[in-house]
Design a protein around this motif. Structure first.
Motif, PDB file in Angstrom:
ATOM      1  N   PHE A 120      11.298 -23.825  38.098  1.00  0.00           N
ATOM      2  CA  PHE A 120      11.169 -23.687  36.645  1.00  0.00           C
ATOM      3  C   PHE A 120       9.713 -23.815  36.212  1.00  0.00           C
ATOM      4  CE2 PHE A 120      10.943 -26.087  32.564  1.00  0.00           C
ATOM      5  CZ  PHE A 120      11.261 -25.035  31.721  1.00  0.00           C
ATOM      6  N   PHE A 121       9.009 -24.836  36.693  1.00  0.00           N
ATOM      7  CA  PHE A 121       7.623 -25.004  36.281  1.00  0.00           C
ATOM      8  C   PHE A 121       6.701 -23.981  36.929  1.00  0.00           C
ATOM      9  CE2 PHE A 121       8.888 -29.104  34.526  1.00  0.00           C
ATOM     10  CZ  PHE A 121       8.217 -29.023  33.320  1.00  0.00           C
ATOM     11  N   ARG A 122       7.063 -23.473  38.083  1.00  0.00           N
ATOM     12  CA  ARG A 122       6.267 -22.403  38.691  1.00  0.00           C
ATOM     13  C   ARG A 122       6.316 -21.163  37.804  1.00  0.00           C
ATOM     14  NH1 ARG A 122       8.500 -21.913  43.725  1.00  0.00           N
ATOM     15  NH2 ARG A 122       7.133 -23.588  44.403  1.00  0.00           N
ATOM     16  N   TRP A 123       7.509 -20.742  37.417  1.00  0.00           N
ATOM     17  CA  TRP A 123       7.639 -19.544  36.580  1.00  0.00           C
ATOM     18  C   TRP A 123       7.187 -19.817  35.152  1.00  0.00           C
ATOM     19  CZ3 TRP A 123       7.502 -15.186  38.773  1.00  0.00           C
ATOM     20  CH2 TRP A 123       8.000 -15.051  40.061  1.00  0.00           C
ATOM     21  N   ASN A 124       7.321 -21.045  34.708  1.00  0.00           N
ATOM     22  CA  ASN A 124       6.782 -21.413  33.408  1.00  0.00           C
ATOM     23  C   ASN A 124       5.265 -21.262  33.428  1.00  0.00           C
ATOM     24  OD1 ASN A 124       6.352 -22.673  30.854  1.00  0.00           O
ATOM     25  ND2 ASN A 124       5.908 -24.547  31.957  1.00  0.00           N
ATOM     26  N   GLY A 125       4.636 -21.666  34.534  1.00  0.00           N
ATOM     27  CA  GLY A 125       3.192 -21.525  34.663  1.00  0.00           C
ATOM     28  C   GLY A 125       2.758 -20.070  34.661  1.00  0.00           C
ATOM     29  N   VAL A 126       3.539 -19.206  35.302  1.00  0.00           N
ATOM     30  CA  VAL A 126       3.218 -17.775  35.306  1.00  0.00           C
ATOM     31  C   VAL A 126       3.281 -17.228  33.878  1.00  0.00           C
ATOM     32  CG1 VAL A 126       4.042 -15.514  36.071  1.00  0.00           C
ATOM     33  CG2 VAL A 126       3.921 -17.411  37.687  1.00  0.00           C
ATOM     34  N   ALA A 127       4.341 -17.552  33.156  1.00  0.00           N
ATOM     35  CA  ALA A 127       4.472 -17.086  31.774  1.00  0.00           C
ATOM     36  C   ALA A 127       3.369 -17.660  30.892  1.00  0.00           C
ATOM     37  CB  ALA A 127       5.847 -17.468  31.223  1.00  0.00           C
ATOM     38  N   PHE A 167       0.144 -15.806  31.599  1.00  0.00           N
ATOM     39  CA  PHE A 167       0.193 -14.481  30.985  1.00  0.00           C
ATOM     40  C   PHE A 167      -0.124 -14.567  29.490  1.00  0.00           C
ATOM     41  CE2 PHE A 167       2.787 -11.534  28.468  1.00  0.00           C
ATOM     42  CZ  PHE A 167       2.157 -10.335  28.801  1.00  0.00           C
ATOM     43  N   LEU A 168       0.501 -15.518  28.816  1.00  0.00           N
ATOM     44  CA  LEU A 168       0.246 -15.674  27.383  1.00  0.00           C
ATOM     45  C   LEU A 168      -1.188 -16.124  27.117  1.00  0.00           C
ATOM     46  CD1 LEU A 168       3.604 -17.244  26.204  1.00  0.00           C
ATOM     47  CD2 LEU A 168       2.746 -14.952  25.734  1.00  0.00           C
ATOM     48  N   ASP A 169      -1.733 -16.987  27.985  1.00  0.00           N
ATOM     49  CA  ASP A 169      -3.127 -17.395  27.834  1.00  0.00           C
ATOM     50  C   ASP A 169      -4.065 -16.199  27.954  1.00  0.00           C
ATOM     51  OD1 ASP A 169      -2.558 -20.051  27.398  1.00  0.00           O
ATOM     52  OD2 ASP A 169      -2.926 -20.665  29.474  1.00  0.00           O
ATOM     53  N   LEU A 170      -3.828 -15.357  28.954  1.00  0.00           N
ATOM     54  CA  LEU A 170      -4.668 -14.165  29.116  1.00  0.00           C
ATOM     55  C   LEU A 170      -4.516 -13.215  27.942  1.00  0.00           C
ATOM     56  CD1 LEU A 170      -4.324 -13.383  32.914  1.00  0.00           C
ATOM     57  CD2 LEU A 170      -6.387 -14.026  31.681  1.00  0.00           C
ATOM     58  N   LEU A 171      -3.302 -13.075  27.452  1.00  0.00           N
ATOM     59  CA  LEU A 171      -3.066 -12.217  26.295  1.00  0.00           C
ATOM     60  C   LEU A 171      -3.854 -12.710  25.089  1.00  0.00           C
ATOM     61  CD1 LEU A 171      -1.380  -9.910  24.935  1.00  0.00           C
ATOM     62  CD2 LEU A 171       0.253 -11.712  24.324  1.00  0.00           C
ATOM     63  N   VAL A 172      -3.748 -13.996  24.803  1.00  0.00           N
ATOM     64  CA  VAL A 172      -4.442 -14.557  23.638  1.00  0.00           C
ATOM     65  C   VAL A 172      -5.954 -14.531  23.857  1.00  0.00           C
ATOM     66  CG1 VAL A 172      -4.781 -16.683  22.307  1.00  0.00           C
ATOM     67  CG2 VAL A 172      -2.486 -15.943  22.890  1.00  0.00           C
ATOM     68  N   LEU A 173      -6.394 -14.737  25.082  1.00  0.00           N
ATOM     69  CA  LEU A 173      -7.824 -14.740  25.382  1.00  0.00           C
ATOM     70  C   LEU A 173      -8.435 -13.349  25.225  1.00  0.00           C
ATOM     71  CD1 LEU A 173     -10.222 -16.420  26.498  1.00  0.00           C
ATOM     72  CD2 LEU A 173      -9.522 -15.660  28.763  1.00  0.00           C
ATOM     73  N   CYS A 174      -7.720 -12.322  25.658  1.00  0.00           N
ATOM     74  CA  CYS A 174      -8.266 -10.963  25.629  1.00  0.00           C
ATOM     75  C   CYS A 174      -7.980 -10.220  24.322  1.00  0.00           C
ATOM     76  CB  CYS A 174      -7.713 -10.165  26.797  1.00  0.00           C
ATOM     77  SG  CYS A 174      -8.255 -10.800  28.391  1.00  0.00           S
TER      78      CYS A 174
END
Length: 124
Positions: free
Chosen positions: A79-86, A89-96
């Motif tokens: 759960f936390f592995r896939w939570n980290g992936v999501a 992804f959201l961090d990169l989206l907001v950053l870019c």
């Protein structure tokens, strides 16, 4: 369980505050406003999904506190592995997200690179 919910709330409020900042700076461009709304919906969906999974991760919920009870829990590591992936992804989206808008500013190329660098400092 409360620590998990606080973690998800913290992550979502951080992303939401950046999205609101971008809306305040670049919100006059209709296409960018749509991108902000879509990103906001993704961030809120992430929060809802993770919170529900954290609360209902064990059946019955009391098994989370008392492992000797009958029932089952989800695989927390997965759960936390896939939570980290999501979350990444959201961090990169907001950053870019603001980068195309930074390059639309009418200024010199050097100043556009400086502005891009300032926005990318959020990645640290």
């Amino acid at each position: 369980m409360a620590v998990r919910i606080v973690y998800f709330t913290n992550a979502v409020f951080t992303k939401a505050s950046l999205l609101l900042l971008f809306h305040r700076i670049f919100g006059v461009v209709p296409g960018f406003r749509w991108a902000l709304w879509i990103s906001g919906v993704l961030v809120i969906a992430y929060f809802i999904a993770c919170t529900i999974t954290a609360i209902a991760g064990c059946s019955p919920v009391s098994k989370f506190w008392n492992p000797s009870l009958p029932g089952h829990c989800i695989d927390i590591v997965a759960f936390f592995r896939w939570n980290g992936v999501a979350n990444m992804f959201l961090d990169l989206l907001v950053l870019c997200l603001p980068l195309p808008m930074a390059w639309r500013v009418k200024t010199t190329v050097r100043q556009k690179w400086v502005l891009t660098g300032l926005f990318l400092l959020g990645g640290l």
